[in-house]
Design a protein around this motif. Structure first.
Motif: not given
Length: 347
Positions: A98-104, A123-124
């Motif tokens: 979820s944070y990978a999407l948010y930061l992107g 790495t998730t």
């Protein structure tokens, strides 16, 4: 060292691990990250809260063991982290899906293109995503990087029990390897709790073989998957969890006798082009006592409600209301996503 489970399915459970245990984490986790593709020359940016959750610490210790440079990323907001990526060019991000999407999306708002950064690996851990149709592709397309699954649980030994290999996305469904030399993995029937045959879907059970302070015998991890002993094209012979992990039994939603997992709703939302990264599942009780579900999504076109409702029904066999909100309306997920709001029976 004292750690606790995430508490996503109840009150957090606390476990302790010794520094003897930690040496085994480092070995197992280093094997997992190396299998995923990390090598000398990579540098990592862990974007996690360094609280009592073992994922962040396990990766941190392992990166040090591998001799890879680390940029500590706790205590920053999205804009600060975006600036760190732009300035220091890390090749590895460590975060939740979820944070990978948010930061992107934060980077895009700043005029940066995540796919043009130095990041090559994401790495998730903490959430199912590789087996969720549409989410894996969305993350990789956004970043132009490969996602690596880092699967485990605090209770049954804190290191990475499941890991990605170079072939994990090559077939019809993604999978992860399970470290059979340090953990014994089984799948059981969710009702009888008896072992199920290979390639039959069941709940995961784990016995750890290398923990000094938290030995576990047939601990019910409770994630759904199918286990396969078929050899992998990568050459590794560790057991494979086919379709990865698609949700814990405790996450199961029972609505009017129909049972489904939040990941099925996520797949329905991802199947409709143009939907935002965030969504909510709202369960409530009407005045006449009927339990109902509303799925809130973000989209520029309100007419997509019918398409999303159709996708939900095709996957879950249940009707729902769909609320279409303008983009950037729903709260952004910065840590572990909690998208189910169950208000049934509450005034």
């Amino acid at each position: 060292m004292l750690f606790s489970s995430s508490g996503s399915t109840g009150v957090p459970r606390v476990f302790r691990y010794t520094h003897f245990d930690r040496k085994f984490w480092e070995q197992a986790n280093a094997r997992a990250l190396y299998s995923g593709g990390l090598r000398k020359g990579d540098s990592a940016f862990p974007m996690v809260g360094f609280g009592p959750h073992v994922f962040a610490w396990g990766v941190q210790y392992t990166l040090a063991t591998m001799g890879l440079p680390v940029i500590p990323g706790g205590g920053m907001d999205g804009k600060a982290r975006a600036s760190i990526i732009e300035r220091f060019d890390p090749t590895v991000l460590v975060c939740t899906p979820s944070y990978a999407l948010y930061l992107g999306r934060v980077m895009q708002e700043k005029g940066q293109d995540p796919a043009r950064t130095s990041v090559r690996w994401i790495t998730t851990g903490g959430e199912p995503f590789s087996g969720v149709e549409g989410t894996l592709e969305r993350i990789q397309d956004l970043w132009g990087a490969k996602s690596l699954e880092f699967y485990g649980c605090t209770e049954a030994s804190p290191h990475c029990g499941g890991y990605s290999c170079p072939e994990y996305q090559a077939g019809d469904e993604p999978f992860i390897h399970l470290m059979e030399d340090i953990q014994v993995w089984e799948t059981v029937d969710p009702v009888t709790m008896q072992p199920v045959p290979e390639n039959e879907r069941g709940l995961t059970v784990c016995t750890n073989l290398n923990s000094e302070s938290s030995p576990q015998l047939r601990f019910l991890v409770g994630d759904y998957t199918r286990l396969s002993a078929e050899p992998c094209a990568c050459g590794r012979n560790h057991l494979r969890a086919m379709g990865c992990m698609t949700g814990r039994a405790d996450d199961l939603v029972n609505l009017r006798g129909i049972k489904f997992f939040p990941v099925q709703i996520e797949e329905a939302v991802r199947a409709v082009p143009g939907t935002g990264d965030e969504f909510q599942i709202r369960l409530s009780t009407m005045d006449d006592g009927l339990d109902v579900m509303t799925v809130a999504v973000e989209h520029t076109d309100p007419t997509v409600a019918a398409a999303i409702a159709k996708e939900v029904r095709s996957r879950c066999e249940i009707r729902c209301e769909v609320e279409v909100l303008p983009p950037n309306t729903l709260p952004k997920t910065e840590m572990k996503a909690k998208r189910v709001r169950d208000m049934r029976g509450k005034a």
